[in-house]
Each structure stands twice: as C-alpha cells, then as structure tokens.
Design a protein around this motif. Structure first.
Motif, PDB file in Angstrom:
ATOM      1  N   ARG A  39     -21.956 -13.374  27.134  1.00  0.00           N
ATOM      2  CA  ARG A  39     -22.868 -13.247  28.287  1.00  0.00           C
ATOM      3  C   ARG A  39     -22.202 -12.490  29.425  1.00  0.00           C
ATOM      4  O   ARG A  39     -22.823 -11.646  30.085  1.00  0.00           O
ATOM      5  CB  ARG A  39     -23.323 -14.626  28.773  1.00  0.00           C
ATOM      6  CG  ARG A  39     -24.307 -15.327  27.863  1.00  0.00           C
ATOM      7  CD  ARG A  39     -24.934 -16.535  28.521  1.00  0.00           C
ATOM      8  NE  ARG A  39     -23.985 -17.602  28.797  1.00  0.00           N
ATOM      9  CZ  ARG A  39     -23.662 -18.564  27.920  1.00  0.00           C
ATOM     10  NH1 ARG A  39     -24.201 -18.579  26.709  1.00  0.00           N
ATOM     11  NH2 ARG A  39     -22.803 -19.519  28.258  1.00  0.00           N
ATOM     12  N   GLU A  64     -21.832  -8.668  28.583  1.00  0.00           N
ATOM     13  CA  GLU A  64     -23.136  -8.011  28.681  1.00  0.00           C
ATOM     14  C   GLU A  64     -23.604  -7.903  30.130  1.00  0.00           C
ATOM     15  O   GLU A  64     -24.186  -6.888  30.545  1.00  0.00           O
ATOM     16  CB  GLU A  64     -24.180  -8.758  27.843  1.00  0.00           C
ATOM     17  CG  GLU A  64     -23.970  -8.655  26.350  1.00  0.00           C
ATOM     18  CD  GLU A  64     -24.219  -7.249  25.799  1.00  0.00           C
ATOM     19  OE1 GLU A  64     -24.731  -6.378  26.530  1.00  0.00           O
ATOM     20  OE2 GLU A  64     -23.878  -7.026  24.620  1.00  0.00           O
ATOM     21  N   HIS A  65     -23.354  -8.930  30.906  1.00  0.00           N
ATOM     22  CA  HIS A  65     -23.712  -8.939  32.331  1.00  0.00           C
ATOM     23  C   HIS A  65     -23.066  -7.769  33.062  1.00  0.00           C
ATOM     24  O   HIS A  65     -23.697  -7.099  33.891  1.00  0.00           O
ATOM     25  CB  HIS A  65     -23.270 -10.270  32.937  1.00  0.00           C
ATOM     26  CG  HIS A  65     -23.504 -10.423  34.406  1.00  0.00           C
ATOM     27  ND1 HIS A  65     -24.753 -10.419  34.982  1.00  0.00           N
ATOM     28  CD2 HIS A  65     -22.625 -10.604  35.428  1.00  0.00           C
ATOM     29  CE1 HIS A  65     -24.654 -10.585  36.280  1.00  0.00           C
ATOM     30  NE2 HIS A  65     -23.367 -10.690  36.584  1.00  0.00           N
ATOM     31  N   ASN A  66     -21.816  -7.495  32.732  1.00  0.00           N
ATOM     32  CA  ASN A  66     -21.097  -6.396  33.391  1.00  0.00           C
ATOM     33  C   ASN A  66     -21.524  -5.034  32.870  1.00  0.00           C
ATOM     34  O   ASN A  66     -21.684  -4.091  33.646  1.00  0.00           O
ATOM     35  CB  ASN A  66     -19.594  -6.610  33.242  1.00  0.00           C
ATOM     36  CG  ASN A  66     -19.051  -7.574  34.267  1.00  0.00           C
ATOM     37  OD1 ASN A  66     -18.694  -7.172  35.377  1.00  0.00           O
ATOM     38  ND2 ASN A  66     -19.032  -8.854  33.945  1.00  0.00           N
ATOM     39  N   ILE A  67     -21.718  -4.917  31.579  1.00  0.00           N
ATOM     40  CA  ILE A  67     -22.142  -3.635  31.013  1.00  0.00           C
ATOM     41  C   ILE A  67     -23.500  -3.220  31.569  1.00  0.00           C
ATOM     42  O   ILE A  67     -23.725  -2.046  31.899  1.00  0.00           O
ATOM     43  CB  ILE A  67     -22.181  -3.713  29.471  1.00  0.00           C
ATOM     44  CG1 ILE A  67     -20.762  -3.850  28.912  1.00  0.00           C
ATOM     45  CG2 ILE A  67     -22.865  -2.476  28.888  1.00  0.00           C
ATOM     46  CD1 ILE A  67     -20.700  -4.108  27.417  1.00  0.00           C
ATOM     47  N   LYS A  68     -24.391  -4.185  31.713  1.00  0.00           N
ATOM     48  CA  LYS A  68     -25.763  -3.882  32.136  1.00  0.00           C
ATOM     49  C   LYS A  68     -25.895  -3.668  33.643  1.00  0.00           C
ATOM     50  O   LYS A  68     -26.931  -3.186  34.105  1.00  0.00           O
ATOM     51  CB  LYS A  68     -26.699  -5.010  31.702  1.00  0.00           C
ATOM     52  CG  LYS A  68     -26.879  -5.108  30.199  1.00  0.00           C
ATOM     53  CD  LYS A  68     -27.671  -6.338  29.808  1.00  0.00           C
ATOM     54  CE  LYS A  68     -27.799  -6.463  28.286  1.00  0.00           C
ATOM     55  NZ  LYS A  68     -28.501  -7.714  27.894  1.00  0.00           N
ATOM     56  N   ASN A  69     -24.854  -3.998  34.400  1.00  0.00           N
ATOM     57  CA  ASN A  69     -24.999  -3.971  35.860  1.00  0.00           C
ATOM     58  C   ASN A  69     -24.005  -3.068  36.579  1.00  0.00           C
ATOM     59  O   ASN A  69     -23.772  -3.236  37.773  1.00  0.00           O
ATOM     60  CB  ASN A  69     -24.930  -5.398  36.416  1.00  0.00           C
ATOM     61  CG  ASN A  69     -26.191  -6.184  36.123  1.00  0.00           C
ATOM     62  OD1 ASN A  69     -27.222  -5.979  36.756  1.00  0.00           O
ATOM     63  ND2 ASN A  69     -26.123  -7.077  35.144  1.00  0.00           N
ATOM     64  N   ASN A  99     -18.507  -5.250  23.130  1.00  0.00           N
ATOM     65  CA  ASN A  99     -18.537  -4.025  23.936  1.00  0.00           C
ATOM     66  C   ASN A  99     -19.013  -2.824  23.123  1.00  0.00           C
ATOM     67  O   ASN A  99     -19.772  -1.978  23.623  1.00  0.00           O
ATOM     68  CB  ASN A  99     -17.144  -3.756  24.510  1.00  0.00           C
ATOM     69  CG  ASN A  99     -17.077  -2.509  25.356  1.00  0.00           C
ATOM     70  OD1 ASN A  99     -17.833  -2.337  26.305  1.00  0.00           O
ATOM     71  ND2 ASN A  99     -16.162  -1.621  24.989  1.00  0.00           N
ATOM     72  N   ARG A 155     -18.871   0.725  24.533  1.00  0.00           N
ATOM     73  CA  ARG A 155     -19.738   1.119  25.654  1.00  0.00           C
ATOM     74  C   ARG A 155     -18.936   1.343  26.933  1.00  0.00           C
ATOM     75  O   ARG A 155     -19.265   2.229  27.732  1.00  0.00           O
ATOM     76  CB  ARG A 155     -20.833   0.071  25.864  1.00  0.00           C
ATOM     77  CG  ARG A 155     -21.908   0.108  24.781  1.00  0.00           C
ATOM     78  CD  ARG A 155     -22.958  -0.952  25.007  1.00  0.00           C
ATOM     79  NE  ARG A 155     -22.471  -2.291  24.690  1.00  0.00           N
ATOM     80  CZ  ARG A 155     -23.197  -3.401  24.882  1.00  0.00           C
ATOM     81  NH1 ARG A 155     -24.415  -3.329  25.402  1.00  0.00           N
ATOM     82  NH2 ARG A 155     -22.691  -4.587  24.550  1.00  0.00           N
ATOM     83  N   LYS A 164     -23.476  -5.464  40.098  1.00  0.00           N
ATOM     84  CA  LYS A 164     -24.409  -4.463  40.612  1.00  0.00           C
ATOM     85  C   LYS A 164     -24.062  -4.082  42.046  1.00  0.00           C
ATOM     86  O   LYS A 164     -23.902  -2.896  42.380  1.00  0.00           O
ATOM     87  CB  LYS A 164     -25.845  -4.974  40.534  1.00  0.00           C
ATOM     88  CG  LYS A 164     -26.887  -3.930  40.893  1.00  0.00           C
ATOM     89  CD  LYS A 164     -28.290  -4.470  40.657  1.00  0.00           C
ATOM     90  CE  LYS A 164     -29.338  -3.420  40.985  1.00  0.00           C
ATOM     91  NZ  LYS A 164     -30.715  -3.921  40.758  1.00  0.00           N
TER      92      LYS A 164
END
Length: 292
Positions: A28, A31-36, A69, A72, A215
């Motif tokens: 989690r 993914e939180h960091n990759i998406k933001n 990851n 990515r 973000k």
C-alpha cells in the motif's frame, strides 16, 4: 543523475503486531507513493529501522518492493555502517539487478577523523557497482562529514554522485552548493529545510514525511527546484505542523503514527524504539485534517 532529482522517500518497514514485516502495508505504501508524485524510493535507511532488520529480511524487502515497483520508480538501497570491510562484503554479496544507487551513511559510533571518513568511502566507491549517495547525519553518527570531505570525495570518484545532507546546518548546505562539482547532487535530509535547499540550488530531498503526503510534498520540491518560491511556500506552510510533529519523539515512530492515521500501516516499531504516545497520535490526527 536526473532520476534522483526531486523527492525520494525513506520508506518505513511496516510491522505486524508480532513485529514480522507487514508486506500488505508495504505494498500500500509503495503504491501510494508511485501514484502521488514521488520520484524515487529508498529501501533500508534509518527510517526503515535498518539496524533491527535482519540480513534475510533486508533481502525480502528488496525483492518485494522491486516486484511491486516493477521498475516504475528508481530504487536506492541503504548499505552503510561503521565496519568498512563488512560493508564491502555486503556490496559484493548483493544482487543489484533492480537497484539504481546505494545510500551509504557515514560511520557512526567510531567517530573517525575526516581522513578516516574519506578512506572509508573511497574503499566503498572502489567496489560499488552502482552510484553512491553519501549520507551525513551527525545527530545520529556523532561525527560530521565536513563539506571539504564531501566535495573531495565528489571530485575524486565519478560514482559518488550525491550527498544526503542531514546536519540541519544551513551554512553547511550553502558551502556544499557553492563549491560542488556541476553535476553533483546536494539532497536535503532535513524535511524542514528541504524547500530552502531546493530554492538555493539543491536537487531535492530524501524525505520522511514525503511518503505519507507525497502529492503535496513532491510538488513543493518541484516548485522549489524551479524557483517558484511563492507557490512552494504555500505548501511548505501547510506541511510545517505535521513535519514538526513526526520528529518530536523519535523517527520512525512519528511517521508510522501518520501512516496509521492514513490507514496505510500500523504503528508498531521494534525495540529499542517505542511507538508514538497517545498525545502525539492525537496531535497528528488533528494536524492531518488540512490534508483531507
């Protein structure tokens, strides 16, 4: 090394109640960091409780994060300590297939001279198959790496590409920025000074709070690198209260309390650390309301 310009985050190692690694929470978090907006991830740094993670667990962390990851974002692996020979052995035994750079902390406890620090990193640079980010954090090591030593290493070894400077010393940052080789990266290791360093010519940050609020934090740093102080400081002022809180007891107990409030991971830490007090958890919950 443009892949390390911007915001890197020093990932926590999430634990279950029995203090085993919580891989679901780790997924989690990644993914939180990759998406933001985070630019790269740092595995097994101070915030990852590296000193209480076993060698086998460290391998499991690298393997799992690399899988999640899936190339990515660039990955940086912490390999450092105060036994130079042991660090060299670890480097020689490590699979770097998915790793883009090494973060290596200056020797702690032993309190070497500046020449000892230079010779330590020289020995590491001579065997490392990956670029090296030096890590100066005198509050933890009890030994400051002076700008002269950092820049000597930067000039002498092409694979020493950056320094994570975490001395909370504005003058030292400015000395590094004033005298560094053109392509050498000065990265802030102090979340509270990260914007000021970016505005002064730094290349970004390896952050703690950034992993919880990627973000806002990564956008602040991008604005700072571009020299847009007015817009960057709006985010800095928004982040100030929570950034101060997470370091008020110990790291990573503070950031783990933040991530728990965000429903990403639990608060558990391994001894000798203890989790955040109830008062700090309440204060963190209140400070996070502006981000909802």
């Amino acid at each position: 090394m443009t892949q390390f310009i911007g915001t890197g985050v020093a990932l926590i190692t999430p634990f279950n109640k029995d203090l085993s690694i919580d891989f679901d929470a780790l997924e989690r978090l990644v993914e939180h960091n990759i998406k933001n907006g985070t630019e790269y991830l740092v595995i097994s740094g101070t915030t990852g409780e590296s000193v209480t993670v076993t060698p086998n667990e460290k391998k499991e962390l690298v393997k799992f994060i690399s899988k999640v990851n899936n190339k990515r974002l660039p990955l940086v692996l912490g390999i450092g300590g105060n036994n130079t020979a042991a660090i060299i052995n670890e480097i020689e035994a490590t699979d770097f297939s998915d790793i883009d750079a090494i973060l290596s902390v200056s020797p702690y406890y032993s309190k070497p001279t500046q020449e000892g620090i230079y010779q330590h990193f020289k020995a590491i640079a001579e065997v490392s198959p990956k670029p090296i980010i030096l890590y100066n954090v005198p509050g933890r090591t009890a030994s400051n790496v002076t700008p002269e030593t950092t820049l000597r290493l930067a000039r002498d070894f092409n694979n020493i590409i950056a320094v994570k400077e975490a001395g909370n010393n504005v003058h030292q940052y400015l000395e590094l920025l004033r005298n560094k080789p053109k392509d050498f990266l000065v990265l802030s290791g102090d979340d509270d000074l990260a914007l000021s360093v970016a505005l002064a010519g730094g290349s970004g940050v390896i952050s703690v709070i950034g992993q919880a609020l990627p973000k806002d934090f990564s956008e602040m740093i991008r604005l700072g690198i571009k020299g847009n102080a007015k817009e960057a400081y709006k985010l800095h002022f928004k982040l100030m209260p929570i950034t101060g809180l997470i370091f008020s007891e110990n790291n990573p107990a503070g950031i783990k309390a933040v991530l728990n409030e965000l429903k990403i991971s639990d608060c558990y830490v391994r001894l000798p650390l203890v989790e955040a007090t109830n008062k700090l958890k309440i204060d963190i919950a209140e400070a996070l309301k502006v981000f909802v």
